[in-house]
Structure formats: C-alpha cells, structure tokens
Design a protein around this motif. Sequence first.
Motif, PDB file in Angstrom:
ATOM      1  N   PRO A   1      32.479  38.555  32.361  1.00 23.73           N
ATOM      2  CA  PRO A   1      33.735  38.787  33.117  1.00 23.73           C
ATOM      3  C   PRO A   1      35.216  38.727  32.221  1.00 23.73           C
ATOM      4  O   PRO A   1      34.831  37.435  31.371  1.00 23.73           O
ATOM      5  CB  PRO A   1      33.735  37.891  34.205  1.00 23.73           C
ATOM      6  N   ASP A   2      35.864  39.361  32.010  1.00 25.36           N
ATOM      7  CA  ASP A   2      37.321  39.185  31.523  1.00 25.36           C
ATOM      8  C   ASP A   2      38.096  40.015  31.783  1.00 25.36           C
ATOM      9  O   ASP A   2      38.309  41.265  31.389  1.00 25.36           O
ATOM     10  CB  ASP A   2      36.941  39.506  30.100  1.00 25.36           C
ATOM     11  N   THR A   3      38.698  39.870  32.718  1.00 20.80           N
ATOM     12  CA  THR A   3      39.592  40.772  33.723  1.00 20.80           C
ATOM     13  C   THR A   3      40.953  40.928  33.060  1.00 20.80           C
ATOM     14  O   THR A   3      41.603  40.064  32.534  1.00 20.80           O
ATOM     15  CB  THR A   3      39.973  40.352  35.037  1.00 20.80           C
ATOM     16  N   PHE A   4      41.541  42.274  32.832  1.00 21.01           N
ATOM     17  CA  PHE A   4      42.832  42.424  32.110  1.00 21.01           C
ATOM     18  C   PHE A   4      42.728  44.189  32.524  1.00 21.01           C
ATOM     19  O   PHE A   4      42.212  44.770  32.570  1.00 21.01           O
ATOM     20  CB  PHE A   4      43.049  42.145  30.867  1.00 21.01           C
ATOM     21  N   ASN A   5      44.495  44.166  32.611  1.00 21.63           N
ATOM     22  CA  ASN A   5      44.820  45.715  32.629  1.00 21.63           C
ATOM     23  C   ASN A   5      44.936  46.440  31.291  1.00 21.63           C
ATOM     24  O   ASN A   5      45.305  46.027  30.416  1.00 21.63           O
ATOM     25  CB  ASN A   5      46.069  45.836  33.519  1.00 21.63           C
TER      26      ASN A   5
ATOM     27  N   LEU B   1      41.495  48.918  35.173  1.00 24.47           N
ATOM     28  CA  LEU B   1      41.326  47.474  35.388  1.00 24.47           C
ATOM     29  C   LEU B   1      40.027  47.106  34.685  1.00 24.47           C
ATOM     30  O   LEU B   1      38.972  47.315  35.413  1.00 24.47           O
ATOM     31  CB  LEU B   1      41.392  47.350  36.706  1.00 24.47           C
ATOM     32  N   ILE B   2      40.162  46.401  33.548  1.00 20.74           N
ATOM     33  CA  ILE B   2      38.601  46.106  32.793  1.00 20.74           C
ATOM     34  C   ILE B   2      38.332  44.690  33.482  1.00 20.74           C
ATOM     35  O   ILE B   2      39.234  43.749  33.867  1.00 20.74           O
ATOM     36  CB  ILE B   2      39.087  45.746  31.409  1.00 20.74           C
ATOM     37  N   VAL B   3      37.069  44.699  34.077  1.00 19.81           N
ATOM     38  CA  VAL B   3      36.648  43.424  34.700  1.00 19.81           C
ATOM     39  C   VAL B   3      35.605  42.699  33.764  1.00 19.81           C
ATOM     40  O   VAL B   3      35.066  41.767  34.212  1.00 19.81           O
ATOM     41  CB  VAL B   3      36.195  43.931  36.054  1.00 19.81           C
ATOM     42  N   GLY B   4      35.188  43.516  32.903  1.00 25.01           N
ATOM     43  CA  GLY B   4      34.109  42.681  31.817  1.00 25.01           C
ATOM     44  C   GLY B   4      33.712  43.512  30.691  1.00 25.01           C
ATOM     45  O   GLY B   4      33.881  44.799  30.706  1.00 25.01           O
TER      46      GLY B   4
ATOM     47  N   TYR C   1      34.742  48.676  34.372  1.00 27.25           N
ATOM     48  CA  TYR C   1      36.158  48.958  35.016  1.00 27.25           C
ATOM     49  C   TYR C   1      36.176  49.480  36.283  1.00 27.25           C
ATOM     50  O   TYR C   1      35.350  50.311  36.605  1.00 27.25           O
ATOM     51  CB  TYR C   1      37.204  49.403  33.771  1.00 27.25           C
ATOM     52  N   TYR C   2      37.584  49.224  36.866  1.00 30.61           N
ATOM     53  CA  TYR C   2      37.918  50.077  38.046  1.00 30.61           C
ATOM     54  C   TYR C   2      38.715  50.994  37.620  1.00 30.61           C
ATOM     55  O   TYR C   2      39.963  50.733  37.029  1.00 30.61           O
ATOM     56  CB  TYR C   2      38.250  48.928  38.908  1.00 30.61           C
TER      57      TYR C   2
ATOM     58  N   VAL D   1      32.922  50.856  40.691  1.00 30.88           N
ATOM     59  CA  VAL D   1      33.026  50.162  39.211  1.00 30.88           C
ATOM     60  C   VAL D   1      32.219  51.152  38.378  1.00 30.88           C
ATOM     61  O   VAL D   1      31.214  51.629  38.633  1.00 30.88           O
ATOM     62  CB  VAL D   1      32.272  48.673  39.276  1.00 30.88           C
TER      63      VAL D   1
END
Length: 290
Positions: free
Chosen positions: A43-47, A56-59, A96-97, A104
Amino acid sequence: MFASSCTRIEELRDEEAIDELINTTYSVDLGFEREYEDASLIPDTFNISNTKEPALIVGWWRKILSVSSNKDITIERDTAWVTIKHHIYGLFNIVYYEPDSDTVFTRSKNFHDLARRKALFVREGDINDPHRGWVLKKVSLGEVTSQDVPDSVLINGTYVTVQQNHIDSIKITYVDTLNNMITKVFTNYLDLIDLEEVPLVKNGTEIRFDLYANVSENFAFFYKLATWGTPRRMRMIRDPENPTHFYTILHVPSNVVRGSFALSIISLPSFRPDNYPYVHHGVLLRVRVR
C-alpha cells in the motif's frame, strides 16, 4: 602464434577465476540487491491526475520476470577492470481507484531496466594461489536506468512528451566509529571506490540519506534490508522548500555489520493508468557497520 595462444589461455583462466569470485566471495559486494523487487502489492496511497484521467493510487509493486546478466572483464597484467550488467525485464503494477468509483483497478506496464556496477581486481598473489591470486580492491555504487523509453507516447489521441528523470546526487550523513559526523556526496555512481573508503558507520546511530533529482515530477523511494527493520520499502520525504529534494533518516541496528540500500525515483506520470511508460532511475549503495 604458440605464445599468443598460451597468453589467451591464461587470460581465460584469469577471467574464470574472477567470475567465480564475483559469484561467491564477493557476491554481496557486487551482487544485484533483491530489495529492488517487490513481490506483492505494498500500500502506498497518493493522488495521480491530469486533466483527463485522475486516479487515486492505493498501492504498487514491481515484479521481475527475467534477468539477463553479463560481465565485461578487461585484464592488463595484474589488474582487471570489470563491468557487471543486469538487464531486468518485468511488470510495473499499480492498483488504483477512478473518481466516483468504488471499483479497484490494476494496470501493468512492461519495463526494461539496466543495472550496472564496476569493480577493479588486483593479483596480489601467485597464479597457483586460490583464484589465481585475484583480490577485489575497488567497487562502484550500482546504477539502474530505464531502457527503451520512447520520446513521446500517444494518450487519448495526443502525443505526450516523455521526460527522462535522473538522480543528480545522493548525500549520506552519518556518525563514524570515532564519533565524527561524516558527509559523503555521490554524483558519478560508477566511479570506483576503495573498499576501505566504503562508509563505516557506528551502530546504534542514524544515517540520513538525501536525494536530489533533476525535476520535481517524481516520487522517491528507499529500500533496505529486512534486518534493518520493516517496511523494506519506504517513501522518501519531499522537502517542502525544494520539490526536487527528498530525504530519509534511518536508525542503524546494533546487530548488523553491513547494509545494502537502493534509492530510486519513478516519474509521477508513470503511475497514471494511461499509456505513459514507466520511467525510473535508481542507485544502489552499501555501508559497513561497527
């Protein structure tokens, strides 16, 4: 012609001896750090967004599919220069979302990275000694660069320029065994370094790693051995006053004698779920601990 043939046979025997040393005695000094690979999602969340495809990257993770390795060995009398190359092929995977969606998605992008490291061997003994007398004397850092990156790529009917990224310099700050605060800066990552000049760090202290990139449109990541604590991959902190500067501070455990690390930047657009390619530059370095 007989003398020339004998000379070549001796050179081949020397190359074999050096190759064996690289694969055995000096495999840690000259090997390919497996911290580079993330075998599963972290996991590594960032826009990540542009005007057309926000996400939205979630990993993400990087999966190595194959590695092709070769060594270039040049011998002149009792000195040998070696360049070790690893062509790494794999998949760069992002999870990502999309906006206004609870679903996902996963996008995989092919990558080809080239990892290089240089070394210098000297024959200190006789050809009848183990490994024909060859001993490792100098070694470079390791450098990993993306290969086959196009100049531009078609996204939504428009050609978008692909920008290469580069780590301009890496600075490490640490306490040595005499309690002196030491700073070393690396810019030419394939320059040879005497083994005695590899940073010697006092255990129980801290090391600070500073990375300076050529452009700000990057994320920076830091990899370490599992024995140095978890997680193995960390996002480096971006300096709020200089967006091309990233840093990480790491505690030095008391039960280790060495550390191998990787610092890398991946371009921000690489994480978009469109056709923008994976663009990466990394540096592999190590320290001694006492």
